[in-house]
Scaffold this active site. Sequence first.
Site, PDB file in Angstrom:
ATOM      1  N   SER A 217      24.733  44.838  41.973  1.00 17.56           N
ATOM      2  CA  SER A 217      25.707  44.770  42.809  1.00 17.56           C
ATOM      3  C   SER A 217      25.560  45.830  43.756  1.00 17.56           C
ATOM      4  O   SER A 217      25.701  47.246  43.559  1.00 17.56           O
ATOM      5  CB  SER A 217      26.971  44.888  42.321  1.00 17.56           C
ATOM      6  OG  SER A 217      27.923  45.270  43.249  1.00 17.56           O
TER       7      SER A 217
ATOM      8  N   HIS B  53      23.482  41.031  44.077  1.00 16.38           N
ATOM      9  CA  HIS B  53      25.036  40.385  44.117  1.00 16.38           C
ATOM     10  C   HIS B  53      25.717  41.081  45.260  1.00 16.38           C
ATOM     11  O   HIS B  53      25.736  42.363  45.279  1.00 16.38           O
ATOM     12  CB  HIS B  53      25.533  40.885  42.660  1.00 16.38           C
ATOM     13  CG  HIS B  53      26.758  40.273  42.535  1.00 16.38           C
ATOM     14  ND1 HIS B  53      27.229  39.197  42.253  1.00 16.38           N
ATOM     15  CD2 HIS B  53      28.103  41.106  42.811  1.00 16.38           C
ATOM     16  CE1 HIS B  53      28.495  39.002  42.025  1.00 16.38           C
ATOM     17  NE2 HIS B  53      29.080  40.250  42.354  1.00 16.38           N
TER      18      HIS B  53
ATOM     19  N   ASP C  71      29.309  41.981  47.178  1.00 15.40           N
ATOM     20  CA  ASP C  71      30.733  41.811  46.624  1.00 15.40           C
ATOM     21  C   ASP C  71      31.493  41.856  48.315  1.00 15.40           C
ATOM     22  O   ASP C  71      31.439  42.711  48.838  1.00 15.40           O
ATOM     23  CB  ASP C  71      31.164  42.801  45.954  1.00 15.40           C
ATOM     24  CG  ASP C  71      30.907  42.485  44.558  1.00 15.40           C
ATOM     25  OD1 ASP C  71      30.993  41.551  43.850  1.00 15.40           O
ATOM     26  OD2 ASP C  71      30.096  43.594  43.909  1.00 15.40           O
TER      27      ASP C  71
ATOM     28  N   MET D  67      34.968  41.657  49.968  1.00 14.76           N
ATOM     29  CA  MET D  67      36.336  41.860  49.533  1.00 14.76           C
ATOM     30  C   MET D  67      37.248  42.135  50.881  1.00 14.76           C
ATOM     31  O   MET D  67      36.540  42.761  51.911  1.00 14.76           O
ATOM     32  CB  MET D  67      36.751  43.302  48.821  1.00 14.76           C
ATOM     33  CG  MET D  67      35.679  43.240  47.546  1.00 14.76           C
ATOM     34  SD  MET D  67      36.082  44.876  46.458  1.00 14.76           S
ATOM     35  CE  MET D  67      34.739  44.529  45.382  1.00 14.76           C
TER      36      MET D  67
ATOM     37  N   HIS E  53      29.549  36.924  46.159  1.00 15.98           N
ATOM     38  CA  HIS E  53      30.889  36.945  45.356  1.00 15.98           C
ATOM     39  C   HIS E  53      32.103  37.093  46.622  1.00 15.98           C
ATOM     40  O   HIS E  53      32.295  38.336  46.795  1.00 15.98           O
ATOM     41  CB  HIS E  53      30.861  37.964  44.301  1.00 15.98           C
ATOM     42  CG  HIS E  53      32.037  38.109  43.484  1.00 15.98           C
ATOM     43  ND1 HIS E  53      32.293  38.970  42.448  1.00 15.98           N
ATOM     44  CD2 HIS E  53      33.340  37.392  43.263  1.00 15.98           C
ATOM     45  CE1 HIS E  53      33.387  39.017  42.068  1.00 15.98           C
ATOM     46  NE2 HIS E  53      33.895  37.891  42.241  1.00 15.98           N
TER      47      HIS E  53
ATOM     48  N   MET F 282      35.878  37.798  47.195  1.00 16.62           N
ATOM     49  CA  MET F 282      37.111  38.030  46.960  1.00 16.62           C
ATOM     50  C   MET F 282      38.070  38.056  47.877  1.00 16.62           C
ATOM     51  O   MET F 282      38.294  39.238  48.673  1.00 16.62           O
ATOM     52  CB  MET F 282      36.865  39.335  46.091  1.00 16.62           C
ATOM     53  CG  MET F 282      36.177  39.019  44.664  1.00 16.62           C
ATOM     54  SD  MET F 282      35.578  40.829  43.999  1.00 16.62           S
ATOM     55  CE  MET F 282      34.026  40.908  44.925  1.00 16.62           C
TER      56      MET F 282
ATOM     57  N   MET G 256      34.872  36.910  35.264  1.00 23.42           N
ATOM     58  CA  MET G 256      35.163  38.410  35.593  1.00 23.42           C
ATOM     59  C   MET G 256      35.483  39.567  34.415  1.00 23.42           C
ATOM     60  O   MET G 256      36.461  38.772  33.618  1.00 23.42           O
ATOM     61  CB  MET G 256      36.357  38.667  36.568  1.00 23.42           C
ATOM     62  CG  MET G 256      35.727  38.153  37.978  1.00 23.42           C
ATOM     63  SD  MET G 256      34.401  39.024  38.800  1.00 23.42           S
ATOM     64  CE  MET G 256      35.082  40.856  38.617  1.00 23.42           C
TER      65      MET G 256
ATOM     66  N   ASP H  45      30.437  39.833  35.213  1.00 20.10           N
ATOM     67  CA  ASP H  45      30.629  40.890  36.281  1.00 20.10           C
ATOM     68  C   ASP H  45      31.782  41.928  36.018  1.00 20.10           C
ATOM     69  O   ASP H  45      33.098  41.316  35.939  1.00 20.10           O
ATOM     70  CB  ASP H  45      30.843  40.112  37.731  1.00 20.10           C
ATOM     71  CG  ASP H  45      31.074  40.882  38.774  1.00 20.10           C
ATOM     72  OD1 ASP H  45      30.429  41.956  38.695  1.00 20.10           O
ATOM     73  OD2 ASP H  45      31.274  40.646  39.945  1.00 20.10           O
TER      74      ASP H  45
END
Length: 220
Positions: free
Chosen positions: A8, A33, A35, A37, A66, A68, A137, A176
């Site tokens: 990540s 990966h 992330d 957010m 990913h 979020m 998660m 993760d």
Amino acid sequence: MNTMIAPSILSGDFAALGKTIEDLTHAGADLIHIDVMDGHFVPNLTIGPAVIAALRPFTTLPFDVHLMIEKPELSISDYVKAGADIVTVHAESTYHLQRLLKQIKDLGAKAGLALNPATPADMIDYVHDVLDQVLVMTVNPGFGGQAFIPATLHKIHTIREKLNSYGDRNVWLEVDGGIIPETAGLCVQAGANVLVAGSYVFRAHSLEEGIQSLRGIQAH
Ligand code: DX5
Ligand code: ZN
């Protein structure tokens, strides 16, 4: 099934993400990966499609994005256009999960479903035919460097059994959060085949050593 490592970039240097991605590629990562957010679904704010598009030329490895974010249906196509190969959305982030996963696949990307620690495994029963990946998660999403939640192991095991029972489709099972060699071993044993790791890989002596020490983990 070989264990794949998805470092990540959340734990990388945000002023040099292109170089970080090049370095991870040379160090033997299988996936990158990313992330995303939004400061609403999770209490942290990271990057969006413009930055992902800018990072795309730095590697040929798949981008495992990913999300979020709230209302992911409004921006799914922006992430696919930016170069996401896998788009993973949270079950808790949308009212119309099956439609959203199908939307991702119709756009030509692989569809992933992420489950928060308190979300039950049964969620996948009704959408498995439109899934390419399940992301369990193993911490509450939002930050790197948190401790692994042991109660998630049972869920990983349950999901692996469910995936096996669906037959020949090759749905990946990714974990993760809080992944270090000890927890990686437990997750692989429970049936995970993709390990996301942020702080462990970036704190290792070298990126290569961090990735290799996780890749060496096998189910006992
Ligand atoms: C957490 C993110 C993770 C995070 C993992 O919300 O989804 O991908 O970067 O970081 P570590 O490996 O440090 O727990
Ligand atoms: Zn993640």
